[in-house]
Design an enzyme around this catalytic site. Structure first.
Site, mmCIF file in Angstrom:
data_model
loop_
_atom_site.group_PDB
_atom_site.id
_atom_site.type_symbol
_atom_site.label_atom_id
_atom_site.label_comp_id
_atom_site.label_asym_id
_atom_site.label_seq_id
_atom_site.Cartn_x
_atom_site.Cartn_y
_atom_site.Cartn_z
ATOM 1 N N ASP A 137 0.791 -1.151 -0.041
ATOM 2 C CA ASP A 137 -0.090 0.171 -0.045
ATOM 3 C C ASP A 137 0.918 1.354 0.177
ATOM 4 O O ASP A 137 1.983 1.199 0.282
ATOM 5 C CB ASP A 137 -0.885 0.069 1.321
ATOM 6 C CG ASP A 137 -2.037 -1.114 1.378
ATOM 7 O OD1 ASP A 137 -2.251 -1.760 -0.030
ATOM 8 O OD2 ASP A 137 -2.297 -1.472 2.322
ATOM 9 N N LYS A 138 0.326 2.342 -0.355
ATOM 10 C CA LYS A 138 0.928 3.597 -0.594
ATOM 11 C C LYS A 138 1.854 3.830 0.704
ATOM 12 O O LYS A 138 2.873 4.127 0.869
ATOM 13 C CB LYS A 138 0.062 4.704 -0.824
ATOM 14 C CG LYS A 138 0.592 6.109 -0.711
ATOM 15 C CD LYS A 138 -0.429 7.191 -0.977
ATOM 16 C CE LYS A 138 0.267 8.644 -0.972
ATOM 17 N NZ LYS A 138 -0.781 9.680 -0.992
#
Length: 324
Positions: A137-138
């Site tokens: 994820d970011k």
């Protein structure tokens, strides 16, 4: 573009099978969909003749494949710094920082890891997803492996499916966890929120998801947990920890808000309020090199913000010891 040419003989054991199926077994470096496309375009000949993908082979025929590797991705290269922990002709291991999106998408058309990879190695455009075989994820920091050759890509995808890649994470969660264990709960798209995943029955669209976890440190209202993945579903650790009633600190999607221990110091209050991402770090990655067979293992240092959060929790425990 890169031109590839291969000549081979259809194995006798393939007799009675479809041409596209046989070709996928003969040339495992290429996806079946890509090979099927080449067959339809006449770029793969069987005994010097064009045949349909569904043509049944008899074994012993001569195959000639000559085609151009066209770009699989259309993202643009960008000069973005990469922390490369290992690289050879077949793969690289990246230590991804917090805030870097892996793939371009809605709201993030550029400035992603993929853009950076294409600048570093333009040939990655010829691989599916630019060689990215799994993602973070970011706002999750840590280690990722990226394929640089089709052989490595095919092998790494298979290794991930067989759970042959060891992936270890550190998470800071809400609540005091007593002991470790295993979460074996399928995960699928949330029924009402398309941005979320959730625990769902297999019959209802869920896919197998297994997370092993153990408690490293316990504080008054939080815990540091080690998580090891067998599977790699989207948001798996975040969903599984929330399912246990212990969502990750800072997780805006699966969390249930800020939790401040009674009598918390201003330093701890500031640390918890200021932590604006899920407290998750991909700290260890280990696997066998898919081409050379070498055993590879990598460790990523804990990000500074997660280190500061844990130090603040430790300091609070000194002031307010936990009673077992």
């Amino acid at each position: 573009m890169t031109t590839v040419r291969h000549e081979a003989t259809v194995p006798v054991a393939a007799a009675g099978r479809r041409f596209d199926q046989s070709l996928a077994e003969m040339f495992p470096d290429y996806s079946r969909s890509r090979l099927t496309g080449w067959i339809k375009e006449g770029k793969v000949l069987l005994d010097s003749a064009r045949v349909a993908p569904r043509h049944l082979v008899r074994g012993g025929e001569q195959v000639v494949l000559e085609a151009e590797l066209e770009a699989e991705v259309d993202a643009q290269p960008e000069d973005i710094a990469l922390d490369i922990r290992f690289e050879d002709d077949d793969l690289m291991v990246i230590d991804k920082p917090v805030g870097l999106v892996v793939h371009p998408g809605a709201g993030n058309p550029a400035g992603t890891l993929l853009n950076a990879l294409l600048h570093h190695s333009p040939a990655l455009a010829e691989l599916p997803r630019g060689g990215i075989v799994h993602r973070l994820d970011k706002d999750t920091a840590g280690l990722m492996v990226v394929a640089k050759s089709m052989a490595a890509h095919t092998a790494l995808v298979a290794m991930l499916a067989r759970h042959d890649v060891h992936r270890q994470y550190e998470a800071v969660v809400l609540g005091t966890m007593v002991a470790g264990g295993t979460v074996d709960q399928p995960i699928g798209r949330h029924q009402h929120d398309r941005l979320k995943q959730g625990v769902r029955d297999v019959e209802d669209g869920g896919k197998e998801a297994v997370t092993h976890y153990r408690v490293r440190e316990r504080f008054r209202a939080h815990s540091v947990v080690q998580c090891n993945l067998e599977t790699g579903r989207t948001h798996q650790i975040r969903v599984h920890m929330a399912h246990l009633g212990h969502p990750l600190v800072g997780d805006q999607l699966y969390g249930n808000g800020l939790r401040l221990p009674r009598g918390a110091s201003q330093a701890l209050i500031d640390a918890l309020r200021g932590f604006r991402r899920q407290a998750l770090h991909a700290e260890k990655l280990a696997f066998e090199h898919p081409v050379t067979g070498e055993s590879l293992e990598f460790d990523s240092p804990r990000p500074a913000d997660q280190e500061a959060l844990i130090e603040a929790l430790r300091a609070d425990t000194v002031l307010h010891p936990i009673e077992d």
